[in-house]
Design a protein around this motif. Sequence first.
Motif, PDB file in Angstrom:
ATOM      1  N   PHE B 349      -6.968  14.492  -7.162  1.00 14.57           N
ATOM      2  CA  PHE B 349      -7.624  13.298  -6.619  1.00 14.57           C
ATOM      3  C   PHE B 349      -6.829  12.779  -5.432  1.00 14.57           C
ATOM      4  O   PHE B 349      -5.624  12.523  -5.539  1.00 14.57           O
ATOM      5  N   GLY B 350      -7.523  12.639  -4.304  1.00 13.27           N
ATOM      6  CA  GLY B 350      -6.886  12.060  -3.107  1.00 13.27           C
ATOM      7  C   GLY B 350      -5.611  12.777  -2.715  1.00 13.27           C
ATOM      8  O   GLY B 350      -4.646  12.139  -2.324  1.00 13.27           O
ATOM      9  N   GLU B 419      -7.949  -5.726  -6.034  1.00 12.78           N
ATOM     10  CA  GLU B 419      -7.761  -5.471  -4.599  1.00 12.78           C
ATOM     11  C   GLU B 419      -7.161  -6.686  -3.912  1.00 12.78           C
ATOM     12  O   GLU B 419      -6.240  -6.607  -3.114  1.00 12.78           O
ATOM     13  N   ARG B 420      -7.728  -7.826  -4.234  1.00 10.02           N
ATOM     14  CA  ARG B 420      -7.288  -9.087  -3.648  1.00 10.02           C
ATOM     15  C   ARG B 420      -5.808  -9.347  -3.935  1.00 10.02           C
ATOM     16  O   ARG B 420      -5.050  -9.731  -3.057  1.00 10.02           O
ATOM     17  N   ASN B 431      -5.383   1.273  -2.970  1.00  9.64           N
ATOM     18  CA  ASN B 431      -5.533   2.710  -2.860  1.00  9.64           C
ATOM     19  C   ASN B 431      -6.326   3.209  -4.073  1.00  9.64           C
ATOM     20  O   ASN B 431      -5.950   2.916  -5.206  1.00  9.64           O
ATOM     21  N   PRO B 432      -7.429   3.923  -3.864  1.00 10.61           N
ATOM     22  CA  PRO B 432      -8.266   4.343  -4.999  1.00 10.61           C
ATOM     23  C   PRO B 432      -7.482   5.119  -6.055  1.00 10.61           C
ATOM     24  O   PRO B 432      -7.837   5.099  -7.229  1.00 10.61           O
ATOM     25  N   GLN B 442      -1.712   2.393 -16.940  1.00 17.15           N
ATOM     26  CA  GLN B 442      -0.416   2.460 -16.256  1.00 17.15           C
ATOM     27  C   GLN B 442      -0.512   1.673 -14.952  1.00 17.15           C
ATOM     28  O   GLN B 442      -1.438   0.902 -14.759  1.00 17.15           O
ATOM     29  N   GLY B 443       0.439   1.888 -14.068  1.00 15.63           N
ATOM     30  CA  GLY B 443       0.386   1.216 -12.776  1.00 15.63           C
ATOM     31  C   GLY B 443       0.838  -0.212 -12.874  1.00 15.63           C
ATOM     32  O   GLY B 443       1.719  -0.548 -13.664  1.00 15.63           O
ATOM     33  N   ALA B 444       0.222  -1.091 -12.068  1.00 14.78           N
ATOM     34  CA  ALA B 444       0.706  -2.465 -11.959  1.00 14.78           C
ATOM     35  C   ALA B 444       0.327  -3.326 -13.158  1.00 14.78           C
ATOM     36  O   ALA B 444       0.873  -4.412 -13.337  1.00 14.78           O
TER      37      ALA B 444
END
Lengths: 352, 615
Positions: B349-350, B419-420, B431-432, B442-444
């Motif tokens: 992906f990406g 996004e905001r 970022n998609p 996971q992530g933020a």
Amino acid sequence: MQSLITRNLNGILLAILVLGQIVAIASQVRTSSGTSRFRYWSSTLLQPVQAAVQTTVRAVSSSWSRYVWLVDVREENQRLDSEASRLRIENHFLRQKLLRFQSRTDVDAYSQSIASRTLAARVIARGPSRSTQELVLDVGSRDGVRTGLAVITPDGIVGKVQAVHGRASMVLLISDSEAGVGVVLERSGESGVLRGTGYAECRVDYIGPQVSVQVGEAVYTSGLDGVFPGGLPVGRVTVVGPGVEMQAIAVNPFAPLDRLQDVLVVIEGDHEALPEEILTRMQSTDQPDSGSSPRVGRVMTETDADRIKQAYRRTVESQGRSVGLLSGTGPPDFSDAADPLRASRGGGRDSP
Amino acid sequence: MTWGPKTQRRVTVRRIVWFQAVISAAFLLLLLAFWKIQVADNEQYRQLAEQNRIKALPIPAARGNIVDRYGRALARSRIAMSAVIDRESAEPENLGRIAARLGLDPDLLAERLSDASAYSKSRHFVLKEDLSVAEIAFLQAHRSEFQEIDLVKGMSRQYPESGVAVHAMGYVAEVSKSELNLREFLLNDFGDEIGKSGIERQYNRWLSGEDGRQRFLVNSLGRQLETLSLVDATPGENLRLTIDLDLQAVSELGLEGRKGAVVALDPRNGEILAMASSPVYDPNKFVTGFSSSEWATLNSDPSNPMLNRSIQGTWAMGSVFKPIVGLAGLEAGLAGPDFKVHCPGGLQFGGRYFRCHKRGGHGTVSLRKAIAQSCDVYFYQLGHKLGIDRLAAYARIAGLGDKTNVDLPDEVPGLVPTERWKIRRMLQPWNPGETIIVAIGQGAMSVTPIQAAHAIGGLAVGGVWHRPHMVSRRELAAVAPGSELPSPRISPVAREHMDVLHEAMWSVVNGGGTGGQARLKALEVCGKTGTSQRVSNATRLKANREDFEDDAWFVGYAPCRSPEVVVAVLLENGKHSYYAAAVARDVIQVWMLNRAEDLLTDTEGTLARSQGGQG
């Protein structure tokens, strides 16, 4: 000249009176030691008189007995008597030493700090009021007496030096309602605090209801109060009453507080001068399982929460498992643990 | 020198006039002085005299007990002796001796004394609470020297020694200078004990009583003569929590030797049945006082024992987030039965390759299987279709990214990224690739254990999220009249969607899924596992550090069809989610046994009542 005095007699008298007043007021100013100058001077002035009276009374009575009884035997007797007193105290300290301190170094420290330095003193007066239990001794600051020293007899402890003058000192008896002494009970070794009541009997506070106390058992000083060295005899339990927070315990002091004549002032033996390790040792002998002195009122060490957690822990451990164990060996089974715990939940369910 | 009679008389008269003048002046002066003392400064002198003659000592009030839902004690008050000091007559030379003997820091004591004269309303404040017998003996034996010290009978807090519920319970300690300025402690005086954290702080006003006061006559030596007035202390009220000590105890045993948290809730009403955090500290230390070395150790401990991990720690939610993503997919019409994904073990992906936790891949998976097997690739795809803002919206519906507003202080909100949020925070566009990372938890994104229990519990009862609480609705009416629990947040989940999610989470535990450890024989448990990475797999393997190990999650509920309990377990650096599942299993087992017992006693009660009615 004569006429000058006669003429100004009033003025002179007035001046003398005013001066006297000023002196009297000034003398009320407290000295650094906390006793008033006036009291200090007057006691210093009067002490020889009091001592002389005491000596005369004793001299007359003893000369009479000398006359009547055999002179030598009487003297010998007196000498032996005081020798015996001294030996009794010494014997006591030695016994304590043997009991409490095994190692050589400890014995040295203990004998250095306490057993040696005491000062013999005579009681020359009693306190003025009935509500305060006080004694006046014939030794004072000139003999090395300081406030806060312990006063004892071979039979038991007496009190604490509260005020010191040049040749006299005031002792607050342990039976005074303001007095307090750290004590231990003979059988249980439990620590408490002896409090005076203003009467002959004292009481022991802070002994929890779970401690077994018997009438007739002895009470000793614990050495925890910073005044009396530990291990001295105090008195005997005469009454034990139940109580919710602490038992009501009455103690009859060993020392005949109402007819004392000769006492010892413990010049060196102030516990604050003792090495720290002895203090901690004494504390740990009193409480074998914990290093620190017990808290008042901590009757039960556990809350329900502790009890429940322990019950589950025991159940899991008895099955050789633990909570969260992977179930290859099968999960722990709480159905056994649960039953005895049900009772603790009782009624009063707060269901939604 | 000789004077005639005339001269003599004149001198005498002059003398008399002089004398009269002097006497008059003297009397005038005296009168003036008397007037000043007796009239002008009367009040001041009267007070001074009273203060010397009358002594007023506080009688500390007992704090209310804290009990569990069945009335079993978690924290209680017991009799203790306290030393109070009269700050006005405190002798500097005595303080050193007193401090040494009571184990107080002399500098700190001096500071407290000066603070007391600046902040305190009364002359006395508590020097040391909960005295030992040795300390009492010392103070009592030195009464005549230490006139400024008095011994008073007070009440001291006692917490479980084995640290049961310490984080939720909190502790009491002396109010600080800065706290005295807070509105919350407006009624408190310097030296008062207040709840500093947890329940003790939240319900401080209810739990703390009102101190009494005793006034008595004393003579010049400070000896008490007679009692003038006595206002007894009003003890604080007892507080019943929704905690069940059985569940609490087992939760804590499950955390022993680990770092982590357990939260058990009743999802039907939000009542908290257990809240545990590990490691623990001894709250009793706050009552008896820390030595400076103990305090330093506690504060510098890297495992942070003071932190209530249940509500104050945030972690990536990991796969526990997947049922919520599934819900979003179902409600958006994207995760229907016809949406199937082939999982070859990862997804390109990406320009990056995103791995599934199962190297060999799961094959073709539907939502049910994707949740049961925790297939990452399915959720990468679903997450991408949904987009971050739709994901975030459903996360927020489930209560993530916001405080649950549990009735405990210092809760943290966690984070649900949008996004905001990213533009505002990092001045960078979304970022998609981040969306598909968030879709597997996971992530933020970060959550607290109580949020995890709250989110899954509310979902399991069909989309009704009750505010979690430690004090029941009924009890609260008495404790804080006027403040009511808010109505639950409702976002009904369609029946058929609910069925899919229940079935999926049933399979996690009972259908060969990742949560098999949570399985119980007598009761069907549903749930979802999660393993969240702290660092990339490569770094973790290379560093081989304990604190880089994955965090393990399990959130389970039972009974599956109509959930009555939800348990969230987080094991920090727990490596594998099955460890967490095994802890949840044991907590649910105890809940089940208790429930059976309650049903039994209820039935017996009903039987007895009905028989009594007949007889």
